[in-house]
Design a protein around this motif. Structure first.
Motif, mmCIF file in Angstrom:
data_model
loop_
_atom_site.group_PDB
_atom_site.id
_atom_site.type_symbol
_atom_site.label_atom_id
_atom_site.label_comp_id
_atom_site.label_asym_id
_atom_site.label_seq_id
_atom_site.Cartn_x
_atom_site.Cartn_y
_atom_site.Cartn_z
ATOM 1 N N PHE A 158 0.830 -1.213 0.000
ATOM 2 C CA PHE A 158 0.000 0.000 0.000
ATOM 3 C C PHE A 158 0.864 1.262 0.000
ATOM 4 O O PHE A 158 0.372 2.350 -0.300
ATOM 5 C CB PHE A 158 -0.905 0.024 1.247
ATOM 6 C CG PHE A 158 -0.116 0.317 2.493
ATOM 7 C CD1 PHE A 158 0.441 -0.700 3.232
ATOM 8 C CD2 PHE A 158 0.111 1.621 2.895
ATOM 9 C CE1 PHE A 158 1.198 -0.431 4.346
ATOM 10 C CE2 PHE A 158 0.876 1.903 4.023
ATOM 11 C CZ PHE A 158 1.414 0.868 4.741
ATOM 12 N N THR A 183 -2.517 -9.697 -0.161
ATOM 13 C CA THR A 183 -2.528 -8.626 0.822
ATOM 14 C C THR A 183 -1.982 -9.183 2.134
ATOM 15 O O THR A 183 -1.668 -10.364 2.229
ATOM 16 C CB THR A 183 -3.961 -8.124 1.074
ATOM 17 O OG1 THR A 183 -4.688 -9.119 1.811
ATOM 18 C CG2 THR A 183 -4.702 -7.861 -0.232
ATOM 19 N N PHE A 184 -1.899 -8.335 3.152
ATOM 20 C CA PHE A 184 -1.453 -8.810 4.471
ATOM 21 C C PHE A 184 -2.500 -9.713 5.105
ATOM 22 O O PHE A 184 -2.200 -10.448 6.036
ATOM 23 C CB PHE A 184 -1.189 -7.615 5.400
ATOM 24 C CG PHE A 184 -2.457 -6.951 5.849
ATOM 25 C CD1 PHE A 184 -3.016 -5.918 5.122
ATOM 26 C CD2 PHE A 184 -3.126 -7.406 6.971
ATOM 27 C CE1 PHE A 184 -4.214 -5.347 5.506
ATOM 28 C CE2 PHE A 184 -4.329 -6.841 7.370
ATOM 29 C CZ PHE A 184 -4.863 -5.801 6.627
ATOM 30 N N THR A 225 -7.221 -12.225 -1.195
ATOM 31 C CA THR A 225 -8.293 -11.297 -0.867
ATOM 32 C C THR A 225 -9.022 -10.958 -2.155
ATOM 33 O O THR A 225 -8.440 -10.392 -3.074
ATOM 34 C CB THR A 225 -7.713 -10.008 -0.240
ATOM 35 O OG1 THR A 225 -6.986 -10.360 0.930
ATOM 36 C CG2 THR A 225 -8.816 -9.034 0.118
ATOM 37 N N LEU A 226 -10.307 -11.345 -2.220
ATOM 38 C CA LEU A 226 -11.089 -11.047 -3.417
ATOM 39 C C LEU A 226 -11.278 -9.544 -3.538
ATOM 40 O O LEU A 226 -11.760 -8.898 -2.613
ATOM 41 C CB LEU A 226 -12.460 -11.726 -3.319
ATOM 42 C CG LEU A 226 -13.348 -11.495 -4.546
ATOM 43 C CD1 LEU A 226 -12.896 -12.384 -5.680
ATOM 44 C CD2 LEU A 226 -14.800 -11.719 -4.214
ATOM 45 N N ASP A 227 -10.889 -8.969 -4.654
ATOM 46 C CA ASP A 227 -11.052 -7.526 -4.864
ATOM 47 C C ASP A 227 -12.368 -7.301 -5.596
ATOM 48 O O ASP A 227 -12.419 -7.149 -6.818
ATOM 49 C CB ASP A 227 -9.861 -7.000 -5.678
ATOM 50 C CG ASP A 227 -9.924 -5.495 -5.847
ATOM 51 O OD1 ASP A 227 -10.781 -4.849 -5.216
ATOM 52 O OD2 ASP A 227 -9.105 -4.958 -6.607
ATOM 53 N N ILE A 262 -9.533 -2.676 3.533
ATOM 54 C CA ILE A 262 -8.153 -2.713 4.026
ATOM 55 C C ILE A 262 -7.229 -2.052 3.014
ATOM 56 O O ILE A 262 -7.621 -1.789 1.881
ATOM 57 C CB ILE A 262 -7.696 -4.167 4.295
ATOM 58 C CG1 ILE A 262 -7.834 -5.035 3.022
ATOM 59 C CG2 ILE A 262 -8.457 -4.759 5.458
ATOM 60 C CD1 ILE A 262 -7.254 -6.425 3.166
ATOM 61 N N ARG A 263 -6.004 -1.812 3.439
ATOM 62 C CA ARG A 263 -5.033 -1.186 2.544
ATOM 63 C C ARG A 263 -4.260 -2.242 1.786
ATOM 64 O O ARG A 263 -3.686 -3.156 2.387
ATOM 65 C CB ARG A 263 -4.057 -0.322 3.348
ATOM 66 C CG ARG A 263 -4.751 0.907 3.891
ATOM 67 C CD ARG A 263 -3.852 2.106 3.867
ATOM 68 N NE ARG A 263 -4.640 3.299 4.160
ATOM 69 C CZ ARG A 263 -4.209 4.339 4.841
ATOM 70 N NH1 ARG A 263 -2.951 4.347 5.297
ATOM 71 N NH2 ARG A 263 -4.976 5.380 5.051
ATOM 72 N N THR A 264 -4.235 -2.112 0.476
ATOM 73 C CA THR A 264 -3.505 -3.038 -0.379
ATOM 74 C C THR A 264 -2.831 -2.218 -1.481
ATOM 75 O O THR A 264 -2.993 -1.006 -1.546
ATOM 76 C CB THR A 264 -4.465 -4.047 -1.040
ATOM 77 O OG1 THR A 264 -5.239 -3.356 -2.030
ATOM 78 C CG2 THR A 264 -5.414 -4.667 -0.031
ATOM 79 N N THR A 288 -9.789 1.404 -6.015
ATOM 80 C CA THR A 288 -10.664 1.995 -5.005
ATOM 81 C C THR A 288 -9.783 2.453 -3.848
ATOM 82 O O THR A 288 -8.648 1.989 -3.708
ATOM 83 C CB THR A 288 -11.708 0.988 -4.451
ATOM 84 O OG1 THR A 288 -11.065 -0.282 -4.277
ATOM 85 C CG2 THR A 288 -12.887 0.840 -5.377
ATOM 86 N N THR A 305 -9.607 -1.709 -0.204
ATOM 87 C CA THR A 305 -10.062 -2.955 -0.798
ATOM 88 C C THR A 305 -10.980 -3.631 0.203
ATOM 89 O O THR A 305 -10.553 -3.988 1.307
ATOM 90 C CB THR A 305 -8.861 -3.868 -1.113
ATOM 91 O OG1 THR A 305 -7.991 -3.185 -2.012
ATOM 92 C CG2 THR A 305 -9.316 -5.177 -1.742
ATOM 93 N N LEU A 306 -12.251 -3.789 -0.172
ATOM 94 C CA LEU A 306 -13.196 -4.448 0.729
ATOM 95 C C LEU A 306 -12.808 -5.912 0.890
ATOM 96 O O LEU A 306 -12.681 -6.632 -0.099
ATOM 97 C CB LEU A 306 -14.613 -4.357 0.160
ATOM 98 C CG LEU A 306 -15.672 -4.985 1.058
ATOM 99 C CD1 LEU A 306 -16.015 -4.056 2.201
ATOM 100 C CD2 LEU A 306 -16.916 -5.329 0.278
ATOM 101 N N ASP A 307 -12.611 -6.355 2.110
ATOM 102 C CA ASP A 307 -12.245 -7.757 2.352
ATOM 103 C C ASP A 307 -13.530 -8.535 2.638
ATOM 104 O O ASP A 307 -13.891 -8.788 3.782
ATOM 105 C CB ASP A 307 -11.278 -7.829 3.535
ATOM 106 C CG ASP A 307 -10.783 -9.250 3.768
ATOM 107 O OD1 ASP A 307 -11.070 -10.138 2.939
ATOM 108 O OD2 ASP A 307 -10.112 -9.475 4.783
#
Lengths: 314, 314, 314, 314
Positions: B242, C241-242, C249-251, D239-241, D246, D249-251
């Motif tokens: 990020f 992602t973390f 992680t599905l985007d 979350i930050r990715t 966007t 990123t919606l997890d």
């Protein structure tokens, strides 16, 4: 915006500038320099009309500060800040080594490690008395008893003390005992605590949050500075990424930072997967004046896991 | 599993081991050492029963290799590998500097930069003749003409040449002209290309993919080694996170890598936000023998953007 | 740039435009529409001077395409593309379900799962004959034998077939057997393979790389389209992602994608931590026409681990 | 560990269990259920010896809780918790829509938006009176004046109110005015504030920090519950990715969460790049009971940027 005063500007002229800035609805922060004073305008959302200021006596020129952070910007304060604590100078060119355990667990533990790290070259001892823990059931630190142990470490070894304040109550205590107040990564966005640290006369070591951008880190430093405390040390401690070979990924590029503040980096938090005392010397980047190493002298009775002796929450 | 032979084991005994391993359904790769030979078993999905091997003549012992990568593991080859190319030794303790432009654009450009980086201390010249580009409409490199220019750079300056192969057709050409074959980050998972590079007699510089774990990078190196080419140089070039203050985040912790291969890091790809020739010397970690700097001598006519002169796709 | 022809423009006029574009040093790609034709200019690095085109006969107007991707942009092709394969329409509003195992392991396995997923509502069967594997020692798929099994599945169940091509040799075979050619996440940057898929008459399912931005995904689609194949289905399969609660992680925000291509998402690759047959129906976003589920009918003999039966490399 | 009491166990027996747990050095938290009571042991670092408990009267059995979070675990409380606020039930199966502007800016603004979102189907009104801001110079909210406006919104529209508390001082005020106390992403690690929220009788909406794992989110919920407040609503807000299409990123995979708490997701914070009122209905996952939409009725005079009207700091 920065209002630069002429070399021979008087204090009365500086005060007149500050009053006029207040009349305009902003706040004026005087920034005295070696040769002349500047006044930084903060609180404006957009561009400032400087026409009312340029006509005042003693004003040499105005400079627009283009960064969202003002007081910590190199535009406002071009030289790197040097923070003097006891006999040492942080940011003065020579690396300063800060080392110690995750948490203060006992007088014996703290003194044993302190003597070890002093021998290894450290000038500052770190160790948590108040520990921010992911679990409400984990050991939360010895509290004031831990601070007293830290004071004893300073007395016996001559090492300076840096330790963490985690909320509005314990920062009062930490301020009394520590030479440097640490604000941990988890509190980097705790603006209430940052403002309180801004009222302190002690330097503040501010750690970067897990997922904070450099700009956000500098804005948090700005919170401290905007309350009057310019002695801020920034600590890059690793960020969260997909990479799984270390607990955090050290963002080395944060070190040549665009602010006038003093950068710091912990080799254990970011780079290292194991504790690294010995000569305390793995790969110090030339731009890094500060370092924090977590050490352990024996198995922990308090639940800090052995393979991550470093402060999992510091 | 590693089958360690006795010091006085004969070649015939080694061959007998390899035949027996094949009878068991695996493959045996001889690993000659200074004093004795070991045979590495590859191709097994789970634990190997060593009872049939331990009874053969010349066998001293067997050692389980616990990593998913075998040939590149330090378990199999404890010492760091030193790769000799021309007069230089990569991995021999002394840093080797590889520098040059993103893409070879003309003979004049390449020679100008080559003389500059040689003066700055570089031993190897880098520059792309085949460029993997995000856009099908971007300049894709000069192709064989670029390789010929690189050959001329070597002839005139004595610098060795590293340049990228991007697919199964141009790797033939790159192999003829280059001293070191580069496999770019975008092809780190191109197993077909990795296998082909494994048949080459030239060393391979393998760059880490944007989002590859260290284990995946080592597995890609294993693809090359499993075809017979043990001369692999790993290149940490920054990962995607990020964090937005640099284009990539250099994962410094990749350098003390758990394999026997030679690590490398480009300061520009990961750390730096601007090109950094001058003395070519910013912060070389002690564990890093190799470095790659992208340089530019004048505005680019080929569409490499000026603010990211570094190889946006290398 | 898009050169929009008048409604009554003749084919001769369109060809004249294309020739003039070539004279200007670019390439002109005709885009026939329901009522009129447009010609898309590709290959330009910067703005195009349209003065030589506007004066030609049959030209109505020119429209600048501001995205780096041209042919796949909604600026060039405002409507969503509908891809007809056999009896089904992908992108036609109704979700299409594609389901099947990670790898084809045997005729019995493939047929058993195929009957199961058909009952569950799937129209397309997926299963790998060529598997890109992190380890050179892992099962790499049954190859052409696997393709023959897939052909049998189609014959017996009526399901269409999507299967992966991993390099320039096996894409020839995949093209012969499959209804849809899959390009896996690890080959999203393999431009050589993308160009080859662009020469195919079969639709291409293009999976997003672990760390690719949406723009990079679209640029890879542009590689395929720029060679003449406009039948591209984009597959969001999760990013790195973390976050550690799922493998990827599905985007989800990738689905309302700015291109005219057909988006797809696999629930198992991104969202699910366990295989999900049953009714094959977990949370289909309304904008998602395609779905890919990895299923397993019994423990695997080939080393696909049971807890990630999904295509670890597809 | 969970000590499950027999159906006919008396209150006296429960109290005896709690006393014995305290004698063992831990804390016992009674968890009354429909048919029988269980006592959850918290504060233990490792396994608990249950031999002293199993012999006490009224004890049916003990169950080990294997998660680091205890009170919020489904092991301790298998059913999803339903939180009743006013007439609505959050977690009761029906989605509850919470909508409103980033910050309360004026009575007119708040009432206008409130009527709009009520018409759109919302049951709860959101709007910040205390705003955590990255910059110390940004609008920090109207404070108590904002809370009074929110009270008026409730009175006039019947909508319930959720609003954020940012520190130990304003949480007292927020508690008086709000129906649900919001703890923002930046305070998810502010353990001092979480403990204070745990003493409230009002439900708490806890937002996931930018870079928190699901386990860390649940541990923060545990902080609240361990002080006695079990009414916690979890909010996945992105979350930050590295992904840049966007802001966050919606997890989505966070929604089928392993705790007994009520999950929530904001479409604007994670998925959407623009505000989305209309029918307030884009893609509600079936497992999601709560939603928060940031709306704007006109250009903002307070410095919230128009393209991210959503709460940049909530």
């Amino acid at each position: 915006m920065l209002v630069v005063m002429k070399n021979d500007a008087t204090e009365v002229q500086v005060q007149a500038i500050i009053r006029e800035i207040e009349n305009m609805g902003y706040r004026g922060v005087p920034m005295p320099g070696a040769q002349r004073t500047a006044v930084c305008i903060v609180g404006n959302q957009g561009p400032v009309d400087d026409s009312r200021l340029l006509v005042l006596e003693g004003v040499k020129e105005t400079i627009r500060v283009t960064k969202p952070y003002k007081l910590v910007s190199r535009e406002t304060h071009p030289e790197a800040r040097v923070i003097a604590v006891g006999d040492i100078k942080i940011g003065g060119g020579e690396p300063v080594i800060m080392a110690g355990p995750c948490a203060v667990e006992s007088e014996e533990q703290a003194l044993t490690i302190a003597r070890l790290v002093k021998k290894g070259g450290a000038q500052v001892f770190r160790g948590g008395a108040f520990k921010p823990r992911t679990s409400p059931y984990s050991f939360q630190g010895l509290g004031e008893e831990g601070l007293k142990i830290l004071a004893k470490v300073r007395q016996e070894t001559g090492l300076l003390i840096v330790t963490e304040a985690t909320d509005h109550t314990n920062i009062e205590l930490v301020e009394q005992y520590a030479d440097i107040i640490q604000i941990g990564a988890r509190n980097m966005h705790n603006y209430s605590l940052l403002r309180r640290a801004g009222h302190s006369s002690k330097p503040v070591l501010l750690k970067r949050s897990f997922a904070a951008t450099i700009e956000e880190l500098l804005m948090s430093a700005e919170y401290i500075s905007s309350e009057g405390n310019n002695q801020v040390i920034l600590c890059e401690r690793g960020i969260r990424t997909f990479s799984d070979n270390t607990r955090n990924t050290l963002d080395l590029s944060a070190i040549p930072c665009p602010s006038s503040l003093t950068p710091a980096m912990p080799p254990d938090g970011g780079t290292m997967s194991s504790p690294c005392p010995k000569g305390l010397s793995p790969s110090v980047p030339t731009a890094c004046w500060w370092r924090c190493t977590t050490t352990r002298h024996m198995p922990s009775p308090t639940g800090c896991s052995p393979y991550t002796p470093s402060s999992s929450a510091s």
